[in-house]
Structures are given as structure tokens and as C-alpha cells.
Design an enzyme around this catalytic site. Structure first.
Site, PDB file in Angstrom:
ATOM      1  N   ASP A 157       0.876  -1.168   0.000  1.00  8.72           N
ATOM      2  CA  ASP A 157       0.000   0.000   0.000  1.00  8.72           C
ATOM      3  C   ASP A 157       0.918   1.224   0.000  1.00  8.72           C
ATOM      4  O   ASP A 157       1.538   1.548   1.011  1.00  8.72           O
ATOM      5  CB  ASP A 157      -0.895  -0.024   1.246  1.00  8.72           C
ATOM      6  CG  ASP A 157      -1.701   1.273   1.415  1.00  8.72           C
ATOM      7  OD1 ASP A 157      -1.624   2.156   0.542  1.00  8.72           O
ATOM      8  OD2 ASP A 157      -2.395   1.394   2.446  1.00  8.72           O
ATOM      9  N   LYS A 211       2.713  11.264  -3.364  1.00  4.97           N
ATOM     10  CA  LYS A 211       1.697  10.544  -4.145  1.00  4.97           C
ATOM     11  C   LYS A 211       0.772  11.504  -4.905  1.00  4.97           C
ATOM     12  O   LYS A 211       0.313  11.204  -5.999  1.00  4.97           O
ATOM     13  CB  LYS A 211       0.872   9.682  -3.204  1.00  4.97           C
ATOM     14  CG  LYS A 211      -0.144   8.781  -3.868  1.00  4.97           C
ATOM     15  CD  LYS A 211      -0.765   7.889  -2.822  1.00  4.97           C
ATOM     16  CE  LYS A 211      -1.804   6.965  -3.408  1.00  4.97           C
ATOM     17  NZ  LYS A 211      -2.305   6.062  -2.351  1.00  4.97           N
ATOM     18  N   GLU A 241      -7.441   0.694  -4.328  1.00  3.10           N
ATOM     19  CA  GLU A 241      -7.433   0.590  -2.870  1.00  3.10           C
ATOM     20  C   GLU A 241      -8.765   0.135  -2.272  1.00  3.10           C
ATOM     21  O   GLU A 241      -8.781  -0.787  -1.456  1.00  3.10           O
ATOM     22  CB  GLU A 241      -6.960   1.915  -2.264  1.00  3.10           C
ATOM     23  CG  GLU A 241      -5.453   2.069  -2.430  1.00  3.10           C
ATOM     24  CD  GLU A 241      -4.973   3.508  -2.413  1.00  3.10           C
ATOM     25  OE1 GLU A 241      -5.771   4.394  -2.067  1.00  3.10           O
ATOM     26  OE2 GLU A 241      -3.799   3.738  -2.751  1.00  3.10           O
ATOM     27  N   ASP A 266     -13.505   5.072   1.354  1.00  7.69           N
ATOM     28  CA  ASP A 266     -12.058   5.104   1.594  1.00  7.69           C
ATOM     29  C   ASP A 266     -11.578   6.551   1.607  1.00  7.69           C
ATOM     30  O   ASP A 266     -11.423   7.179   0.564  1.00  7.69           O
ATOM     31  CB  ASP A 266     -11.369   4.293   0.480  1.00  7.69           C
ATOM     32  CG  ASP A 266      -9.844   4.254   0.636  1.00  7.69           C
ATOM     33  OD1 ASP A 266      -9.320   4.888   1.583  1.00  7.69           O
ATOM     34  OD2 ASP A 266      -9.189   3.598  -0.185  1.00  7.69           O
TER      35      ASP A 266
END
Lengths: 191, 606
Positions: free
Chosen positions: B21, B83, B179, B202
């Protein structure tokens, strides 16, 4: 690029206007489990073909077009739906204007002043949706009749019905989208 | 760089497949072994490795907790939340407010850290290398195959960049998975007999995704997904920073070092407020000032957070509509991502989906658990599990008139392919350019430009040269384009000239526009803005008064009229300060009116 393989045969269904949705689901499931590229028996090309075929079969307009052997989509509106087309367009345009106006204004007060009109616009959209569903039901009946006569059906009949279904679905999608946009602004009330 | 093609069933690198992850704030790595899911701890004993990288002149880059500490000393050489920059160009919205960025607008993004110039992929690769060595140390063997997770709403460029980062770190990237889908896999592993519909909410450090799935006896089918790759805990940190700077009367006067320190304080304050109603922040020596104490309450945090959380509402409703479901049809709403620890997020989700959210999944660990399970599936260790994912964004091409023509609609099950036939528009035309787009907007320019394709035609008369183009999206959600010359039967794979590698004039124009404004007389502009606002506001209040005439006391109506007169007077005198003050007071005085108007409209139409 058109499909080369018969989608009905690929999913183990008889080649005719009406299909058994449950059987389609069942056969699709076992083929997917067998072909998914994550598994040892996997086959990406086959998987893609199965998906393409099942998408085609699930869509009534595409299925009828496939039976008629036509690839071209003509764009004229069926005569029976001319009036419905106009009321759909009007309701959509009105709703789009109001939603744009709502998002364009910066003041809470201006937005609040638009709510009443927006709720009215939503009511209109839902009314048109109802007449559209009425038309859709009559198309379903026609499909049923054609299926009973199968294979004694002319390809022009299939194409006309295919096209009617195509418009019915497209307008329904657009109306649902417009209702959703208003719902995003104002929480649902019992309408 | 390792050169290989994904999903080829020929020679593959040997060894176990790890799950990773690669998060905005923290990253994790683990493996599925002998029926158990294991997440590895780093050398500090923590399973979470902060996604922070600190570069130095002589030494290798530092990663994780140690880099986080370096950030306080050398903020100019340290980067967080990289990211958010993956697959971006200079001038993209994600770049707003970021330090360290380098390059011309529209250029592929570079990050300047000290005297080093690096790409987001290279920074991510450093984090991945660190994770790799953590796994290798724990397993005692070398690890070269990985599943890496990305936000469901990542586009092709962002997914490609993630895969490239994996390759730079020495991994063969076996699969890129979404994800929320991974989290659903972790949730569903012990429910293989069940049949249910679930939503995964999420809310992570930098991104938000909502995915809706159908679980059916081991077949996990994603029905729809919607999200925002620029909405997360980070967004709240920024807002909280601003509140704090305001409280301390320190706006715009802090150096990078103090800002970095304040950011770390703000982050832990946000976390603590999930468990405490009120906390006291001790701020040591910011900006040459004596250390001071500030009180922060959960209520203050929630006032800031709520408008940010509210932005997830329309995305959730969109995903439900795409799945053709109502909130009541869902069996569970599963929460993952650090931001879902906040009580205010939990109550928001409960209200939106009409049921208490499912908290069985570890907010930080569910995603990596799913990634390592996917690794096990690919190795044939979990035969009774199959994941059917979808592409989150519609793929299309630009047509005449600047419209987007959809070729593969969003929420199509992947892998998938679709074809399109192109013909020459005039005799002996030998080339044609096609612009590929990803997004949901009608106008081409509003969508993300993936890149351009160049097709070549064999010489022929108008309409007779034909090239069929096949667009495939593989199981990673990554696009491949194949062109076939119908006349000659020749096939070739076309390399997409990635938009990220070419500069974009539109972006440049946007930037120069905003620069022009900066040179204008600031006060004159502010007055014009206030004037426009007043001209919009006054008639609106008049309308509202008319609508609500019977509902408002005459005292209240008079008070409102007095506020309006103040604004009119300030307009006449061209007085900026009193105009702004008047507008603010009028805005405050009319706040109740907006609610009344909505209630009245609803009541009348019920």
C-alpha cells in the site's frame, strides 16, 4: 470493429429476441470464473470476448441489431416518439439551465431563491420519466410479440424496435442524470 | 529499468509476491503465506512507514520516521505526500500550494530538493525500495514481485507513474489494484459463502474513493466507483494550519522550518481530537517568538472538516446511481483510510447511507491486506476468490467541434477492449492525429488529456484507406493501443505520446492569465469585486423579502432594510472598508433567510 463470434452461442443462449436473464447471469458467472486472467485457466482474450458478448446481450437495442444483422445505427427518431422527444428535451433543457444557474451563483440567498424552481423542474422531469416508462412498457410488449413470432420477423421490424429501445434508454439515462443533479443540490422530499 | 510485459504467461520472475500500500501519508508491505496474512514491521517496530523522503548531498536518501525527523531540520530537502504529484504536470491543480516544484508550466513535474532534481516516480521508488528491504529482511529471501495499490480514481497517467516507480525500485509489478477494491477483498475473505452488496468509503491522507461491490460466493464484482484524487486528510491539515496561523496572528510570516514543525503539530492534534474533546497545543519558539499555548476543540476541527467531508456526498450519490442502487440496498458500508477515524466522518457516513458504518477493518491496514491477498490469488494460493474490477473513468477521443466521444464508458469491467474505425478524409492523406481523453465531461478540453496517437494511412482515395484502432484496458487499468491497417492487414502497437511528456499551451495560458492579474491595482480590484457582490446581493435580498413577507416580523424586515441601506451608502461613497463590512453584516443578517426560503419551497411543493 464488429464481433465475429455469435454472442448468443458464446453464452449458451438460444438466438432469439428475448433472453433468459437468469440463465445469462449463470452462464456468464461460470465463464468468468474459468477465463479470468488471474487464474491458471485464465485467457484474457476469451475474457474480453465474453464481456463484450454479455454487454451486447444485456442491451436490448444491441441484441436486436445483432439479430437483424445490421451494424449501422440510424439516427432518426421513431415517429411514435416525436412528442415524447420534444417534452423530454424541454424538461432537460429547463433543468440544465436552472442547475447551471444554481452552481454559477455565489450567494446562499441567490441559491435559495432558485430552490422552488428547481423542485418544479424535478417534478417535470419525473412526469416525463413516467410517460417514457409507459412507452417503454409498450415496447416490451412489442418485443414479446416479436419473440412469439420468431423467426418469422423482418429485419426492418427488428431495427425499428431496436432504435426505439435505444432512444427510450438514452432519454431515460439523461432524465435520471438530470434528476440526480437536482437531488445533489436539494435533498429528496416526498415527490 | 526492468523491461517486461505485465500478464504475460511466459517466463516470470520467481519468488513470492508481496502486497504494497503506497499511501499518501504512510506505506505498508506484507505477504500471504501458509494461510496467513502478515504485515511486516520496519526497523522501528512500526508497520506504518511514513511516506517521507529526505535527500542529502553525501548519503543515500532517508525514508520513513527518520526522514520525518529530518524534515524539521532540513525541510528544503525533504518531501511529504509525493503521491499527490504522481502523473501530474506543472500547473495542474494538485501542484497548488506545494513547495519544491520545478519546471515550466505544462512540463512533466520535477521536484527540487537541496541541489537534487528528482521526479515523483523516483521519490516513490525510494519509498518502495525501503519497503522492499523491510520485507527482505523479515523473509530472509530477495523479493522482486509486487502488487501495488492505487486510488480507484487514479487515471492512466497516475497508474503508469506508479508502475514506473515500482520498476525503478526493482520490482516486477504483477498488478496495480484499486485501494477500495483491495479493502473489500480483505473484508470479504472470511465471508466467501455470502451474497451481499457493500460500499467501501475510503478516505485517506490525500485521496477519496467510494466503490460499490457485489460479493457473490467468492466472486467480487466492482459495480461502480467514484472519487477525488485531491481530497483527503491533507486537505483538512491545510485548513487547520490556516486556522492556527490566524489564531496566532502569524499569517504569511513563518519560514519553511516553522511551517513544517507546525504541520506536524497540526497533524497529531487532528488525530488526538478523535479521542479528546479539547487539547492544548504547545508551540515551541515559532518564528523567534516565545513558546506559547493554544487551545483547540473538537468542535473547531469539525467546523473546518465538515465542508471538506461534505464534498464526498455527491461522489457517493453518483456511485450509487451508477450502480443503480439506493442506499438502503447496501448490506454494509465499510470504512477505511485514516480520516475515517474522525467521529464527524463516521456520523456523516451513517446519515448519508442510513446505517451505522462497519468498523471491522483496520483503517490503515485493510488496503495492504487486500493487496497481499491479490498476490496470493495470482500465485494460485486462493483459488476460490476472483476479483472483477472496473475502469473508473470513461475513455474517449476528441471529435470535431472539441467534443468527447466515449469509446469505453466508465465502470466497464476490465480487462476490456473496444474498436474504432478511422478513414482518410482526403485523397492521399497519409497521417491522422487522434487525441485520447479520460473523464466524464462533454467538452474535450475539460477532460484529462492522455496523449496523442498518430495513425498512418496507406495512400488511397478519400474514404478508402482504413485503419482500425483497438483500445484495450488491461487488468491494471492501464491502456494499450493497437492499430491495424485494414487495407494491408498490418498490425502494430502504438506508443502513446503521453500528454505528461509534452507541454500544454492551455496550461501555460492559464498561468500567464493569473500572473497578469497580479500586477493590477489590488485595491481597485477588491472594490470591483465587492461592488459586483453587492449588485448581486441587493436584489436577491429584495426578492427574498418579498417571498418571505408574511413570515418575517416587521422589526426584522426593518433591520434588514437598514443593513441594505448601509451597503447602498458605501457603494455610493466608493468606500472599500465600509462596503466590505456592510456586505458581511448583510450576509450574516440574511443567513437565516436562505434556510427559510428552502423550507418554504419544500413545504409548498410537498
Amino acid at each position: 470493429m464488429p464481433m465475429l463470434i455469435d454472442p448468443f452461442a458464446l453464452l449458451g443462449l438460444p438466438r432469439r429476441p428475448m433472453i433468459d436473464q437468469d440463465l445469462l447471469k449463470k452462464n456468464l458467472r461460470s465463464l468468468v470464473l474459468q477465463c479470468h486472467p488471474d487464474h491458471r485457466t485464465g485467457d484474457t482474450k476469451m475474457f474480453e470476448e465474453i464481456q463484450e458478448a454479455s454487454n451486447l446481450l444485456r442491451s436490448t437495442p444491441a441484441r436486436l441489431r445483432n439479430l437483424a444483422g445490421e451494424i449501422r445505427i440510424t439516427k432518426s427518431i421513431p415517429r411514435a416518439a416525436q412528442e415524447l422527444f420534444e417534452s423530454t428535451n424541454k424538461a432537460l433543457e429547463n433543468a440544465a439551465n436552472l442547475t447551471n444557474k444554481y452552481h454559477g451563483s455565489t450567494l446562499a440567498l441567490l441559491k435559495a431563491l432558485l430552490i422552488k424552481e428547481l423542485l418544479l423542474a424535478r417534478r417535470k422531469l419525473i412526469n416525463v420519466q413516467e410517460s417514457l416508462h409507459h412507452w417503454h412498457r409498450s415496447l416490451e410488449e412489442e418485443l414479446n410479440a416479436i419473440d412469439l413470432r420468431w423467426p418469422n420477423v423482418r429485419s426492418e421490424e427488428l431495427m425499428l424496435l431496436s432504435q426505439s429501445f435505444l432512444f427510450a434508454q438514452r432519454w431515460d439515462d439523461q432524465l435520471r442524470e438530470a434528476v440526480l443533479k437536482i437531488n445533489l443540490i436539494s435533498p429528496k422530499n416526498s415527490s | 529499468m526492468i523491461d517486461h510485459k505485465l500478464n504475460t504467461r511466459g517466463i516470470e520472475p520467481q519468488g513470492p509476491i508481496v502486497g504494497i500500500d503506497l499511501g499518501t501519508t504512510n506505506s505498508l508491505i506484507g505477504i500471504y503465506d501458509g494461510g496467513f496474512s502478515i504485515i511486516f514491521a520496519n526497523s522501528e517496530g512500526s508497520r506504518l512507514t511514513p511516506s517521507v523522503v529526505s535527500y542529502s548531498e553525501e548519503l543515500a536518501p532517508l525514508i520513513g520516521h527518520v526522514a520525518e525527523r529530518q524534515a524539521l531540520l532540513y525541510p528544503e530537502k525533504t518531501i511529504i505526500s509525493v503521491k499527490r504529484l504522481m502523473g501530474q504536470r506543472i500547473g495542474d491543480p494538485q501542484c497548488a500550494g506545494r513547495n519544491h516544484l520545478y519546471g515550466k508550466s505544462g512540463d512533466p513535474l520535477k521536484i527540487k530538493l537541496g541541489d537534487k532534481l528528482v521526479t515523483p516516480e523516483e521519490v516513490s521508488a525510494e519509498i518502495l525500495k525501503e519497503l522492499k528491504s523491510i520485507a527482505e529482511e523479515r523473509l530472509g529471501v530477495s523479493v522482486s514481485r509486487a502488487i501495488i495499490t492505487v486510488p480507484a480514481y487514479f487515471n492512466d497517467a497516475q497508474r503508469q507513474a506508479t508502475r514506473r516507480a515500482g520498476e525503478l525500485a526493482g520490482f516486477c509489478v504483477e498488478r496495480i489494484i484499486s485501494e477500495p477494491t483491495a479493502a473489500a477483498l480483505a473484508y470479504g475473505l472470511d465471508k466467501l459463502k455470502d451474497q451481499s452488496k457493500i460500499a467501501v468509503y475510503d478516505f485517506g491522507g490525500g485521496t477519496f474513493d467510494l466503490s460499490i461491490l457485489k460479493l457473490d460466493h467468492g466472486l467480487f464484482e466492482v459495480l461502480s466507483t467514484c472519487g477525488d484524487t485531491n481530497l483527503g486528510g491533507d486537505t483538512m491539515d491545510q485548513a487547520l494550519m490556516e486556522l492556527l496561523l490566524g489564531k496566532l496572528a502569524l499569517k504569511n510570516s513563518l519560514d519553511l522550518k516553522s511551517l513544517t514543525r507546525l504541520h506536524q503539530i497540526v497533524r497529531s492534534a487532528k488525530e488526538e481530537l478523535s479521542y479528546n474533546e479539547e487539547i492544548i497545543l504547545r508551540l515551541p519558539f515559532l518564528h523567534h517568538r516565545a513558546s506559547e499555548e493554544v487551545t483547540l476543540t473538537r468542535r473547531e476541527l469539525e467546523d473546518i472538516a465538515l465542508p471538506i467531508i461534505e464534498r464526498t456526498r455527491s461522489l457517493c450519490l453518483r456511485a450509487l446511481a451508477d450502480a443503480e442502487l439506493e442506499a438502503q440496498d447496501l448490506d454494509e458500508v465499510i470504512l477505511v483510510g485514516g480520516a475515517t477515524r474522525m467521529p464527524v466522518v463516521r456520523s456523516f457516513v451513517e446519515q448519508l447511507f442510513c446505517k451505522p458504518p462497519n468498523l471491522t477493518q483496520h483503517p490503515d491496514e485493510a488496503v495492504v491486506m487486500g493487496a497481499l491477498l491479490q498476490g496470493a490469488i495470482l500465485q494460485g494460493n486462493l483459488e476460490n476468490l476472483t476479483l472483477l474490477d472496473i475502469t473508473p473513468l470513461s475513455l474517449g477521443i476528441e471529435t470535431f467541434g472539441g467534443l468527447m466521444n466515449v469509446i469505453i464508458p466508465r465502470n466497464t469491467t476490465i480487462p476490456t477492449k473496444a474498436g474504432e474505425l478511422f478513414t482518410n478524409a482526403r485523397t492521399d492523406q497519409n497521417k491522422m492525429k487522434i487525441t485520447l481523453l479520460q473523464g466524464e465531461r462533454e467538452l474535450a478540453k475539460d477532460n484529462w488529456k492522455l496523449g496523442e496517437l498518430e495513425l498512418s494511412f496507406t495512400p488511397a482515395r478519400k474514404g478508402e484507406a482504413r485503419v482500425g484502432v483497438q483500445f484495450s484496458i488491461d487488468a491494471n487499468g492501464i491502456l494499450e493501443v493497437l492499430a491495424r491497417d485494414i487495407t494491408s492487414g498490418e498490425e502494430k502497437i502504438i506508443e502513446l505520446a503521453h500528454a505528461i511528456d509534452v507541454s500544454d499551451e492551455a496550461v501555460e495560458a492559464m498561468i500567464s492569465d493569473s500572473l497578469e492579474h497580479a500586477f493590477e491595482d489590488r485595491d481597485a480590484r477588491l472594490f470591483t469585486e465587492a461592488k459586483l457582490q453587492a449588485e448581486e446581493m441587493l436584489p436577491a435580498v429584495e426578492n427574498a423579502l418579498r417571498e418571505l413577507h408574511s413570515l418575517l416580523s416587521s422589526d426584522m424586515q426593518n433591520a434588514l432594510r437598514a443593513r441594505m441601506d448601509d451597503v447602498r451608502l458605501a457603494l455610493k461613497q466608493e468606500e472599500l472598508t465600509s462596503l466590505k463590512k456592510g456586505l458581511q453584516e448583510l450576509d450574516q443578517a440574511t443567513q437565516g433567510l436562505a434556510t427559510l426560503l428552502v423550507e418554504k419551497a419544500m413545504h409548498e411543493l410537498d
